[in-house]
Design an enzyme around this catalytic site. Sequence first.
Site, PDB file in Angstrom:
ATOM      1  N   GLU A 107      38.471  34.897  41.927  1.00  0.00           N
ATOM      2  CA  GLU A 107      39.731  34.184  42.189  1.00  0.00           C
ATOM      3  C   GLU A 107      39.841  33.652  43.621  1.00  0.00           C
ATOM      4  OE1 GLU A 107      43.000  35.568  38.849  1.00  0.00           O
ATOM      5  OE2 GLU A 107      43.101  36.502  40.803  1.00  0.00           O
TER       6      GLU A 107
ATOM      7  N   ILE B 113      51.587  36.911  43.068  1.00  0.00           N
ATOM      8  CA  ILE B 113      52.812  37.468  42.504  1.00  0.00           C
ATOM      9  C   ILE B 113      52.895  36.909  41.084  1.00  0.00           C
ATOM     10  CG2 ILE B 113      55.326  37.635  42.689  1.00  0.00           C
ATOM     11  CD1 ILE B 113      53.759  39.070  44.963  1.00  0.00           C
TER      12      ILE B 113
ATOM     13  N   LYS C 158      52.488  49.960  29.689  1.00  0.00           N
ATOM     14  CA  LYS C 158      53.659  49.614  30.508  1.00  0.00           C
ATOM     15  C   LYS C 158      53.629  48.136  30.836  1.00  0.00           C
ATOM     16  CE  LYS C 158      54.158  53.976  33.005  1.00  0.00           C
ATOM     17  NZ  LYS C 158      53.827  54.608  34.278  1.00  0.00           N
TER      18      LYS C 158
ATOM     19  N   GLY D 178      42.037  45.054  32.608  1.00  0.00           N
ATOM     20  CA  GLY D 178      40.647  44.915  33.055  1.00  0.00           C
ATOM     21  C   GLY D 178      40.491  45.352  34.511  1.00  0.00           C
ATOM     22  N   ASP D 179      41.506  45.057  35.321  1.00  0.00           N
ATOM     23  CA  ASP D 179      41.463  45.457  36.744  1.00  0.00           C
ATOM     24  C   ASP D 179      41.512  46.976  36.872  1.00  0.00           C
ATOM     25  OD1 ASP D 179      41.531  42.733  37.408  1.00  0.00           O
ATOM     26  OD2 ASP D 179      43.717  42.711  37.297  1.00  0.00           O
TER      27      ASP D 179
ATOM     28  N   SER E 284      51.738  49.071  36.504  1.00  0.00           N
ATOM     29  CA  SER E 284      51.455  49.870  35.297  1.00  0.00           C
ATOM     30  C   SER E 284      50.275  50.830  35.478  1.00  0.00           C
ATOM     31  CB  SER E 284      51.148  48.928  34.128  1.00  0.00           C
ATOM     32  OG  SER E 284      49.887  48.294  34.311  1.00  0.00           O
TER      33      SER E 284
ATOM     34  N   GLY F 214      42.316  40.804  42.787  1.00  0.00           N
ATOM     35  CA  GLY F 214      41.907  41.581  43.950  1.00  0.00           C
ATOM     36  C   GLY F 214      42.925  42.658  44.274  1.00  0.00           C
TER      37      GLY F 214
HETATM   38  O1  RIB Z   1      43.932  40.381  35.881  1.00  0.00           O
HETATM   39  C1  RIB Z   1      45.300  40.124  35.815  1.00  0.00           C
HETATM   40  C2  RIB Z   1      45.710  39.236  36.944  1.00  0.00           C
HETATM   41  O2  RIB Z   1      45.138  37.966  36.773  1.00  0.00           O
HETATM   42  C3  RIB Z   1      47.197  38.962  37.044  1.00  0.00           C
HETATM   43  O3  RIB Z   1      47.865  39.941  37.788  1.00  0.00           O
HETATM   44  C4  RIB Z   1      47.261  37.571  37.635  1.00  0.00           C
HETATM   45  O4  RIB Z   1      47.820  37.501  38.896  1.00  0.00           O
HETATM   46  C5  RIB Z   1      45.835  37.064  37.600  1.00  0.00           C
HETATM   47  O5  RIB Z   1      45.228  37.105  38.829  1.00  0.00           O
END
Ligand code: RIB
Length: 301
Positions: A140, A12, A282, A248-249, A288, A41
């Site tokens: 992570e 979070i 956003k 990036g995600d 977003s 993730g």
């Molecule tokens: O890539 C962004 C994310 O990195 C964030 O949402 C934060 O929780 C970290 O894991």
Amino acid sequence: MEKVLVLGSINIDFVSFVSRYPQPGETLISNDFGIFQGGKGANQAIALAKLDVPTLMLGKVGKDILSDFALSSLQESGVDITGISKSQKSSTGSASIWVNAQGQNSIVIYPGANGEVDENFIIQHEKFFDDASWLLTQFEIPLKSILLALKFAKKHGLKTLMDPAPVKKINNDDIWGFIDYLLPNEIELKELTNTDNVLKAIRILKSLGVKEVIVKLGKQGAGYEDKGNFNLFPAVPVEQVVDTTGAGDCFIAGFLYGMIQWGDIPRAIKIANLTASYSIQKKGAAISFPNKSEIDWKKLE
Ligand code: RIB
């Protein structure tokens, strides 16, 4: 459509929007604050589900109320949460984030339950590898679990994507041979290979066993090596960058969606650039990311 297993962190995010980063010892007043779904993730799983890709998440949340927030935001976005378990001792992972006026971010993570995604967890969840086609993971959660999951992925015939963030020194080079697509940014690429030269770095990773390396270059776009040259695909221009957290995600999910649909790296990178361009306009990470129907696909041509 091919199914994706996302193994990774669920956080979070506690985000303060500031005009600039504070100095040590300074107290700064932020101009906005938000609590958002995050974790690399969970973000990648949500971005995929919003693109209508069947996605199952493997990970852990804590024994606190933040876990309800995380589970409902994943589920409402369409992610299958049957591979998520609750820790009995840790809190849900969290991230403290500052976003400055340029939309850049600074992030501190507390892993919490993400740190408990151990090898035992991977062994207990091996059945989920049976009917999936892709494994997507990041750095992570503990590295040993990532390595075991990559091995299971290859045993079950899955293709693998790795986001090497946050970057770590890798002491076990066994990992590279299990990775089909590695998607570092420039800093991660340098950290993993000890060179500033992008083409040289890509070649080092390929010599270690990675099949393809897609390099994320932020506002410049992204590219990969094609017949000895770096093939760059420019970022999609936007009017205003509001918050780059999670871009990036979103890029990685867009890339994977493109690979599932067309199996073509250049097209997948263009799709990734396009999807990421929505996310930076956003506030927040997962919230977003665009739904498939919101995307102006004509911009690809
Ligand atoms: O890539 C962004 C994310 O990195 C964030 O949402 C934060 O929780 C970290 O894991």
